[in-house]
Design an enzyme around this catalytic site. Sequence first.
Site, PDB file in Angstrom:
ATOM      1  N   ARG A 237       0.857  -1.184   0.000  1.00 41.85           N
ATOM      2  CA  ARG A 237       0.000   0.000   0.000  1.00 41.85           C
ATOM      3  C   ARG A 237       0.896   1.238   0.000  1.00 41.85           C
ATOM      4  NH1 ARG A 237      -3.406  -2.814  -1.500  1.00 41.85           N
ATOM      5  NH2 ARG A 237      -5.445  -3.286  -0.584  1.00 41.85           N
ATOM      6  N   GLU A 266      -3.064   7.465  -4.932  1.00 38.59           N
ATOM      7  CA  GLU A 266      -3.262   6.814  -6.232  1.00 38.59           C
ATOM      8  C   GLU A 266      -4.442   7.492  -6.916  1.00 38.59           C
ATOM      9  OE1 GLU A 266      -3.598   2.555  -5.902  1.00 38.59           O
ATOM     10  OE2 GLU A 266      -1.683   2.420  -4.862  1.00 38.59           O
ATOM     11  N   HIS A 285      -0.695  -0.098  -9.771  1.00 37.31           N
ATOM     12  CA  HIS A 285      -1.377  -1.047  -8.869  1.00 37.31           C
ATOM     13  C   HIS A 285      -1.925  -2.259  -9.644  1.00 37.31           C
ATOM     14  CE1 HIS A 285      -3.508  -1.181  -4.700  1.00 37.31           C
ATOM     15  NE2 HIS A 285      -3.303  -2.406  -5.154  1.00 37.31           N
ATOM     16  N   ILE A 286      -0.998  -2.980 -10.279  1.00 38.92           N
ATOM     17  CA  ILE A 286      -1.412  -4.124 -11.112  1.00 38.92           C
ATOM     18  C   ILE A 286      -1.057  -5.471 -10.473  1.00 38.92           C
ATOM     19  CG2 ILE A 286      -1.280  -2.880 -13.315  1.00 38.92           C
ATOM     20  CD1 ILE A 286       1.478  -4.505 -13.680  1.00 38.92           C
TER      21      ILE A 286
HETATM   22  C1  DGY Z   1      -5.433  -6.302  -2.865  1.00 42.68           C
HETATM   23  O1  DGY Z   1      -6.006  -7.351  -3.144  1.00 42.68           O
HETATM   24  O2  DGY Z   1      -5.376  -5.858  -1.718  1.00 42.68           O
HETATM   25  C2  DGY Z   1      -4.832  -5.559  -4.015  1.00 42.68           C
HETATM   26  O3  DGY Z   1      -3.928  -4.615  -3.593  1.00 42.68           O
HETATM   27  C3  DGY Z   1      -5.923  -4.894  -4.812  1.00 42.68           C
HETATM   28  O4  DGY Z   1      -6.464  -3.866  -4.051  1.00 42.68           O
END
Ligand code: DGY
Length: 328
Positions: A237, A266, A285-286
Amino acid sequence: MKVFINKRIPEMGITMLQEAGLQVIFPENENLTYEEWLKYCQNTDAILSIGGDFKYDKAFFDACPNIKAIALYSVGFDHVDIKEANQRNIPIGNTPDVLSRATSDVAFLLMQSVARRASYNFEKVKQGNWGAFDPLHALGQELYGKTLGVFGLGRIGFQMAEKCKKAFDMEIIYHNRHPNEEAERELNATYVSFDELVRNSDVLSVHANFTPEHKDLFNQSVFDKMNPNAIFINTARGGFHQEADLYNALIDGKIWGAGLDVTNPEPMSADHPILELSNVCVLPHIGSATIEARNGMAQLAAGNIIAFSRGEEMPNCANPEVYSLHSS
Ligand code: DGY
Protein backbone atom coordinates in the site's frame (compact mmCIF):
# COMPACT_ATOMS: atom_id res chain seq x y z
CA MET A 1 -31.04 -11.14 -1.22
CA LYS A 2 -29.76 -8.14 -3.20
CA VAL A 3 -26.04 -7.89 -3.95
CA PHE A 4 -24.58 -4.65 -5.27
CA ILE A 5 -21.41 -5.02 -7.40
CA ASN A 6 -19.85 -1.66 -8.22
CA LYS A 7 -17.81 -2.87 -11.24
CA ARG A 8 -17.86 -5.83 -13.64
CA ILE A 9 -15.75 -8.74 -12.42
CA PRO A 10 -14.88 -11.96 -14.31
CA GLU A 11 -18.12 -13.56 -15.44
CA MET A 12 -17.67 -16.73 -13.37
CA GLY A 13 -18.22 -14.76 -10.14
CA ILE A 14 -21.43 -13.20 -11.43
CA THR A 15 -22.72 -16.55 -12.68
CA MET A 16 -22.04 -18.11 -9.28
CA LEU A 17 -24.15 -15.43 -7.57
CA GLN A 18 -27.00 -15.71 -10.06
CA GLU A 19 -27.03 -19.51 -9.91
CA ALA A 20 -27.27 -19.23 -6.13
CA GLY A 21 -30.51 -17.27 -6.67
CA LEU A 22 -29.14 -13.87 -5.62
CA GLN A 23 -30.26 -10.63 -7.23
CA VAL A 24 -27.20 -8.91 -8.66
CA ILE A 25 -27.27 -5.14 -9.13
CA PHE A 26 -24.71 -3.20 -11.20
CA PRO A 27 -24.51 0.59 -11.39
CA GLU A 28 -25.48 2.30 -14.62
CA ASN A 29 -22.10 4.01 -14.66
CA GLU A 30 -19.08 2.47 -12.90
CA ASN A 31 -17.44 5.81 -12.01
CA LEU A 32 -19.69 6.60 -9.08
CA THR A 33 -19.50 9.66 -6.88
CA TYR A 34 -19.63 8.95 -3.15
CA GLU A 35 -23.29 10.04 -3.03
CA GLU A 36 -24.27 7.80 -5.95
CA TRP A 37 -22.40 4.90 -4.37
CA LEU A 38 -24.20 5.45 -1.05
CA LYS A 39 -27.58 5.36 -2.81
CA TYR A 40 -26.84 1.94 -4.26
CA CYS A 41 -25.53 0.67 -0.91
CA GLN A 42 -28.60 1.95 0.94
CA ASN A 43 -30.80 -0.28 -1.19
CA THR A 44 -28.92 -3.53 -0.95
CA ASP A 45 -28.20 -6.30 1.56
CA ALA A 46 -24.64 -7.11 0.59
CA ILE A 47 -21.86 -5.55 -1.44
CA LEU A 48 -19.27 -7.22 -3.61
CA SER A 49 -16.87 -4.33 -3.42
CA ILE A 50 -14.23 -3.48 -5.99
CA GLY A 51 -11.53 -0.88 -5.33
CA GLY A 52 -10.56 1.17 -2.31
CA ASP A 53 -11.84 4.61 -3.35
CA PHE A 54 -14.53 4.82 -0.69
CA LYS A 55 -14.05 3.99 2.98
CA TYR A 56 -16.22 1.62 4.95
CA ASP A 57 -16.22 3.75 8.09
CA LYS A 58 -18.70 4.89 10.73
CA ALA A 59 -20.22 7.49 8.38
CA PHE A 60 -20.77 4.83 5.72
CA PHE A 61 -22.29 2.26 8.08
CA ASP A 62 -24.54 4.92 9.67
CA ALA A 63 -25.73 5.95 6.20
CA CYS A 64 -26.34 2.36 5.03
CA PRO A 65 -28.06 0.48 7.85
CA ASN A 66 -29.36 -2.27 5.52
CA ILE A 67 -25.91 -3.62 4.71
CA LYS A 68 -25.41 -7.02 6.30
CA ALA A 69 -22.25 -8.30 4.59
CA ILE A 70 -19.40 -7.01 2.45
CA ALA A 71 -17.21 -9.18 0.26
CA LEU A 72 -14.13 -7.29 -0.84
CA TYR A 73 -12.56 -8.03 -4.21
CA SER A 74 -9.10 -7.67 -2.61
CA VAL A 75 -6.96 -9.25 0.03
CA GLY A 76 -6.27 -5.85 1.64
CA PHE A 77 -8.96 -4.42 3.91
CA ASP A 78 -7.29 -1.20 5.03
CA HIS A 79 -10.28 0.82 3.75
CA VAL A 80 -12.61 -0.93 6.21
CA ASP A 81 -13.04 0.10 9.83
CA ILE A 82 -13.18 -3.43 11.21
CA LYS A 83 -14.22 -2.26 14.68
CA GLU A 84 -17.27 -0.53 13.23
CA ALA A 85 -18.11 -3.61 11.13
CA ASN A 86 -17.78 -5.84 14.19
CA GLN A 87 -20.08 -3.63 16.25
CA ARG A 88 -22.71 -3.99 13.54
CA ASN A 89 -22.17 -7.73 13.11
CA ILE A 90 -21.06 -7.32 9.49
CA PRO A 91 -18.62 -9.93 8.13
CA ILE A 92 -15.99 -8.56 5.73
CA GLY A 93 -14.81 -11.11 3.16
CA ASN A 94 -11.48 -10.85 1.38
CA THR A 95 -9.50 -12.78 -1.26
CA PRO A 96 -6.22 -14.17 0.13
CA ASP A 97 -3.87 -16.68 -1.57
CA VAL A 98 -5.27 -16.49 -5.11
CA LEU A 99 -3.30 -13.30 -5.83
CA SER A 100 -0.10 -14.10 -3.92
CA ARG A 101 1.74 -15.47 -6.92
CA ALA A 102 0.73 -12.61 -9.23
CA THR A 103 1.55 -9.90 -6.67
CA SER A 104 4.91 -11.40 -5.76
CA ASP A 105 5.65 -11.63 -9.50
CA VAL A 106 5.18 -7.86 -9.71
CA ALA A 107 7.52 -7.27 -6.74
CA PHE A 108 10.12 -9.47 -8.46
CA LEU A 109 9.57 -7.70 -11.78
CA LEU A 110 9.97 -4.25 -10.18
CA MET A 111 13.16 -5.35 -8.44
CA GLN A 112 14.73 -6.42 -11.72
CA SER A 113 13.34 -3.51 -13.66
CA VAL A 114 14.92 -1.06 -11.20
CA ALA A 115 18.19 -3.00 -10.91
CA ARG A 116 18.62 -2.82 -14.70
CA ARG A 117 16.89 0.57 -15.22
CA ALA A 118 14.50 -1.13 -17.64
CA SER A 119 11.80 1.58 -17.65
CA TYR A 120 14.35 4.31 -18.29
CA ASN A 121 15.96 2.39 -21.14
CA PHE A 122 12.60 1.46 -22.68
CA GLU A 123 11.62 5.13 -22.59
CA LYS A 124 14.87 6.02 -24.41
CA VAL A 125 14.10 3.53 -27.16
CA LYS A 126 10.55 4.87 -27.55
CA GLN A 127 11.92 8.38 -27.89
CA GLY A 128 14.31 7.38 -30.68
CA ASN A 129 17.25 7.80 -28.36
CA TRP A 130 18.81 4.30 -28.53
CA GLY A 131 22.27 5.81 -28.07
CA ALA A 132 25.70 4.48 -28.92
CA PHE A 133 27.30 1.73 -26.82
CA ASP A 134 28.60 3.52 -23.74
CA PRO A 135 30.67 1.56 -21.21
CA LEU A 136 29.65 3.87 -18.39
CA HIS A 137 26.12 5.10 -19.09
CA ALA A 138 23.21 4.18 -16.80
CA LEU A 139 24.67 0.96 -15.48
CA GLY A 140 22.53 -1.41 -13.49
CA GLN A 141 23.49 -3.73 -10.68
CA GLU A 142 23.33 -7.51 -10.31
CA LEU A 143 21.30 -9.18 -7.62
CA TYR A 144 23.18 -12.46 -7.21
CA GLY A 145 23.94 -13.26 -3.57
CA LYS A 146 22.49 -9.98 -2.31
CA THR A 147 20.23 -9.68 0.73
CA LEU A 148 16.47 -9.40 0.36
CA GLY A 149 14.72 -7.84 3.35
CA VAL A 150 11.02 -8.58 3.57
CA PHE A 151 8.81 -6.37 5.67
CA GLY A 152 5.80 -8.59 6.38
CA LEU A 153 6.68 -12.15 5.48
CA GLY A 154 3.25 -13.68 4.95
CA ARG A 155 1.90 -15.39 1.85
CA ILE A 156 3.01 -12.79 -0.72
CA GLY A 157 6.31 -12.03 1.04
CA PHE A 158 7.10 -15.76 1.15
CA GLN A 159 6.62 -16.09 -2.60
CA MET A 160 8.78 -13.05 -3.31
CA ALA A 161 11.50 -14.45 -1.02
CA GLU A 162 11.29 -17.87 -2.68
CA LYS A 163 11.72 -16.37 -6.16
CA CYS A 164 14.71 -14.28 -5.02
CA LYS A 165 16.31 -17.30 -3.38
CA LYS A 166 15.84 -19.55 -6.40
CA ALA A 167 16.72 -16.99 -9.09
CA PHE A 168 19.57 -15.11 -7.43
CA ASP A 169 20.53 -17.15 -4.37
CA MET A 170 19.71 -14.13 -2.24
CA GLU A 171 19.95 -14.19 1.55
CA ILE A 172 16.55 -13.62 3.15
CA ILE A 173 16.02 -11.49 6.23
CA TYR A 174 12.60 -10.40 7.42
CA HIS A 175 10.71 -8.45 10.01
CA ASN A 176 7.22 -9.53 11.09
CA ARG A 177 4.86 -9.42 14.01
CA HIS A 178 5.59 -13.14 14.50
CA PRO A 179 8.44 -15.34 13.28
CA ASN A 180 7.63 -17.33 10.14
CA GLU A 181 8.87 -20.85 10.81
CA GLU A 182 8.14 -22.12 7.31
CA ALA A 183 10.29 -19.38 5.78
CA GLU A 184 13.08 -20.04 8.25
CA ARG A 185 12.99 -23.76 7.47
CA GLU A 186 12.51 -23.65 3.70
CA LEU A 187 14.28 -20.43 2.72
CA ASN A 188 16.77 -20.19 5.55
CA ALA A 189 15.21 -16.81 6.31
CA THR A 190 16.40 -14.92 9.39
CA TYR A 191 14.16 -12.86 11.63
CA VAL A 192 15.70 -9.43 12.37
CA SER A 193 14.65 -6.22 14.11
CA PHE A 194 13.17 -3.44 11.99
CA ASP A 195 16.41 -1.49 12.36
CA GLU A 196 18.51 -4.45 11.16
CA LEU A 197 16.14 -4.97 8.25
CA VAL A 198 16.55 -1.38 7.16
CA ARG A 199 20.32 -1.31 7.55
CA ASN A 200 21.12 -4.72 6.04
CA SER A 201 18.79 -5.08 3.05
CA ASP A 202 20.09 -4.68 -0.50
CA VAL A 203 16.49 -4.98 -1.64
CA LEU A 204 13.77 -4.08 0.85
CA SER A 205 10.34 -5.28 -0.21
CA VAL A 206 7.14 -4.35 1.64
CA HIS A 207 4.44 -7.02 1.91
CA ALA A 208 2.61 -6.36 5.19
CA ASN A 209 -1.08 -5.58 5.70
CA PHE A 210 -1.44 -1.84 5.99
CA THR A 211 -2.79 -0.45 9.27
CA PRO A 212 -2.88 3.20 10.45
CA GLU A 213 0.28 2.70 12.59
CA HIS A 214 2.19 1.95 9.38
CA LYS A 215 1.46 5.37 7.86
CA ASP A 216 4.72 6.83 6.44
CA LEU A 217 6.78 4.12 8.18
CA PHE A 218 9.37 4.35 5.41
CA ASN A 219 10.34 7.99 5.78
CA GLN A 220 13.48 10.08 5.69
CA SER A 221 14.90 8.71 8.95
CA VAL A 222 14.52 5.16 7.61
CA PHE A 223 15.89 5.93 4.12
CA ASP A 224 18.88 7.64 5.80
CA LYS A 225 19.80 4.35 7.47
CA MET A 226 19.57 2.26 4.31
CA ASN A 227 22.46 1.05 2.26
CA PRO A 228 23.11 3.51 -0.62
CA ASN A 229 22.95 0.55 -3.03
CA ALA A 230 19.54 -0.54 -1.73
CA ILE A 231 16.39 -0.86 -3.81
CA PHE A 232 13.06 -0.11 -2.13
CA ILE A 233 10.05 -2.08 -3.44
CA ASN A 234 6.45 -1.48 -2.42
CA THR A 235 3.62 -3.61 -3.80
CA ALA A 236 1.50 -3.45 -0.62
CA ARG A 237 0.00 0.00 0.00
CA GLY A 238 1.26 3.49 -0.85
CA GLY A 239 0.67 4.62 2.73
CA PHE A 240 3.73 2.68 3.87
CA HIS A 241 6.13 5.18 2.33
CA GLN A 242 6.42 8.93 2.57
CA GLU A 243 6.63 9.80 -1.11
CA ALA A 244 8.44 13.17 -0.85
CA ASP A 245 11.03 11.56 1.47
CA LEU A 246 11.43 8.68 -0.97
CA TYR A 247 12.03 11.09 -3.83
CA ASN A 248 14.62 13.01 -1.78
CA ALA A 249 16.35 9.78 -0.74
CA LEU A 250 16.64 8.83 -4.42
CA ILE A 251 18.03 12.13 -5.63
CA ASP A 252 20.36 12.45 -2.61
CA GLY A 253 21.74 8.95 -3.25
CA LYS A 254 20.58 7.64 0.16
CA ILE A 255 19.16 4.65 -1.70
CA TRP A 256 19.82 3.32 -5.17
CA GLY A 257 16.37 2.87 -6.65
CA ALA A 258 12.68 2.28 -6.07
CA GLY A 259 9.96 0.12 -7.61
CA LEU A 260 6.37 0.97 -6.75
CA ASP A 261 3.11 -0.75 -7.66
CA VAL A 262 1.33 1.41 -5.10
CA THR A 263 1.64 5.15 -4.55
CA ASN A 264 0.36 7.74 -2.17
CA PRO A 265 -2.04 9.02 -3.39
CA GLU A 266 -3.26 6.81 -6.23
CA PRO A 267 -3.19 7.57 -9.05
CA MET A 268 0.24 9.19 -8.96
CA SER A 269 0.21 12.48 -10.81
CA ALA A 270 1.73 12.18 -14.31
CA ASP A 271 4.06 15.09 -13.59
CA HIS A 272 5.43 13.65 -10.34
CA PRO A 273 9.21 14.28 -10.42
CA ILE A 274 9.93 10.71 -9.29
CA LEU A 275 8.84 9.57 -12.77
CA GLU A 276 11.78 11.43 -14.30
CA LEU A 277 14.36 9.30 -12.47
CA SER A 278 16.26 6.55 -14.26
CA ASN A 279 16.34 4.34 -11.16
CA VAL A 280 12.59 4.13 -10.65
CA CYS A 281 9.78 1.99 -12.03
CA VAL A 282 6.18 2.82 -11.15
CA LEU A 283 3.22 0.62 -12.08
CA PRO A 284 -0.48 1.47 -11.62
CA HIS A 285 -1.38 -1.05 -8.87
CA ILE A 286 -1.41 -4.12 -11.11
CA GLY A 287 -0.28 -6.69 -8.52
CA SER A 288 -3.30 -8.96 -8.97
CA ALA A 289 -3.95 -8.07 -12.61
CA THR A 290 -3.66 -11.51 -14.20
CA ILE A 291 -6.51 -13.56 -15.65
CA GLU A 292 -5.75 -16.32 -13.17
CA ALA A 293 -5.66 -14.13 -10.06
CA ARG A 294 -8.73 -12.10 -11.03
CA ASN A 295 -10.74 -15.26 -11.75
CA GLY A 296 -9.68 -16.64 -8.37
CA MET A 297 -10.69 -13.39 -6.67
CA ALA A 298 -14.10 -13.48 -8.38
CA GLN A 299 -14.69 -17.02 -7.13
CA LEU A 300 -13.64 -16.24 -3.56
CA ALA A 301 -15.65 -13.02 -3.37
CA ALA A 302 -18.78 -14.65 -4.82
CA GLY A 303 -18.24 -17.68 -2.53
CA ASN A 304 -18.15 -15.36 0.49
CA ILE A 305 -21.45 -13.73 -0.47
CA ILE A 306 -23.12 -17.07 -1.18
CA ALA A 307 -21.97 -18.52 2.16
CA PHE A 308 -23.38 -15.46 3.91
CA SER A 309 -26.71 -15.77 2.07
CA ARG A 310 -26.98 -19.35 3.36
CA GLY A 311 -26.34 -18.35 6.94
CA GLU A 312 -22.85 -19.82 6.88
CA GLU A 313 -19.54 -18.23 7.86
CA MET A 314 -17.63 -16.60 5.01
CA PRO A 315 -14.79 -18.99 4.07
CA ASN A 316 -12.36 -16.07 3.68
CA CYS A 317 -13.13 -13.48 6.28
CA ALA A 318 -11.02 -10.51 7.37
CA ASN A 319 -12.87 -10.27 10.69
CA PRO A 320 -13.66 -13.89 11.70
CA GLU A 321 -14.07 -12.69 15.29
CA VAL A 322 -17.43 -11.26 14.20
CA TYR A 323 -18.86 -14.78 14.35
CA SER A 324 -18.12 -15.21 18.06
CA LEU A 325 -18.75 -11.61 19.19
CA HIS A 326 -22.53 -11.73 18.89
CA SER A 327 -23.16 -15.47 19.23
CA SER A 328 -24.23 -15.72 22.92
C1 DGY B 1 -5.43 -6.30 -2.86
O1 DGY B 1 -6.01 -7.35 -3.14
O2 DGY B 1 -5.38 -5.86 -1.72
C2 DGY B 1 -4.83 -5.56 -4.01
O3 DGY B 1 -3.93 -4.62 -3.59
C3 DGY B 1 -5.92 -4.89 -4.81
O4 DGY B 1 -6.46 -3.87 -4.05
